[in-house]
Motif scaffolding. Structure first.
Motif, mmCIF file in Angstrom:
data_model
loop_
_atom_site.group_PDB
_atom_site.id
_atom_site.type_symbol
_atom_site.label_atom_id
_atom_site.label_comp_id
_atom_site.label_asym_id
_atom_site.label_seq_id
_atom_site.Cartn_x
_atom_site.Cartn_y
_atom_site.Cartn_z
ATOM 1 N N TYR A 11 1.188 -1.082 0.221
ATOM 2 C CA TYR A 11 -0.347 -0.246 0.009
ATOM 3 C C TYR A 11 1.064 1.042 -0.004
ATOM 4 O O TYR A 11 0.978 1.991 -0.722
ATOM 5 C CB TYR A 11 -1.121 -0.387 1.612
ATOM 6 N N ALA A 12 1.986 1.263 0.446
ATOM 7 C CA ALA A 12 2.483 2.702 0.975
ATOM 8 C C ALA A 12 3.922 2.732 -0.596
ATOM 9 O O ALA A 12 3.841 3.946 -0.959
ATOM 10 C CB ALA A 12 3.655 2.302 2.028
ATOM 11 N N THR A 15 0.933 3.798 -2.745
ATOM 12 C CA THR A 15 0.652 5.516 -2.598
ATOM 13 C C THR A 15 1.874 6.220 -3.159
ATOM 14 O O THR A 15 1.269 7.497 -3.985
ATOM 15 C CB THR A 15 0.244 5.745 -1.079
ATOM 16 N N ARG A 16 3.100 6.307 -2.898
ATOM 17 C CA ARG A 16 4.533 6.802 -3.290
ATOM 18 C C ARG A 16 4.092 6.184 -5.490
ATOM 19 O O ARG A 16 5.248 7.100 -5.580
ATOM 20 C CB ARG A 16 5.544 5.906 -2.899
ATOM 21 N N VAL A 25 -6.179 2.321 -4.412
ATOM 22 C CA VAL A 25 -4.922 4.002 -4.038
ATOM 23 C C VAL A 25 -5.026 4.774 -5.771
ATOM 24 O O VAL A 25 -5.380 5.237 -5.420
ATOM 25 C CB VAL A 25 -3.807 2.745 -3.897
ATOM 26 N N SER A 26 -4.640 3.526 -6.895
ATOM 27 C CA SER A 26 -4.686 3.339 -8.180
ATOM 28 C C SER A 26 -5.922 3.522 -9.100
ATOM 29 O O SER A 26 -6.074 4.092 -10.097
ATOM 30 C CB SER A 26 -3.480 4.298 -9.180
#
Length: 63
Positions: A11-12, A15-16, A25-26
């Motif tokens: 997930y991190a 997110t980046r 997320v995307s």
């Protein structure tokens, strides 16, 4: 992933922007048109939900 779990690190990274098209997320979540099982946890007890899931698994796995 074994067991269907996605590490938090994924997930991190999503997110980046390191992982593209990552659901939630995307990439948006797409609700199934005709789900096999729908658990209305706001209207059912935990026991009722577990019973429905167990019945489906027994039926599907022929246990």
């Amino acid at each position: 992933m074994p067991g269907g779990k996605i590490p938090r690190a994924h997930y991190a990274r999503a997110t980046r922007g390191e992982i593209h098209k990552f659901t939630g997320v995307s990439s948006r979540y797409e609700e199934p048109l005709s789900p096999t099982l729908c658990l209305n946890t706001d209207q059912q007890t935990v026991e009722q939900s577990v019973k429905l899931l167990t019945e489906l698994l027994i039926k599907r796995c022929k246990l």
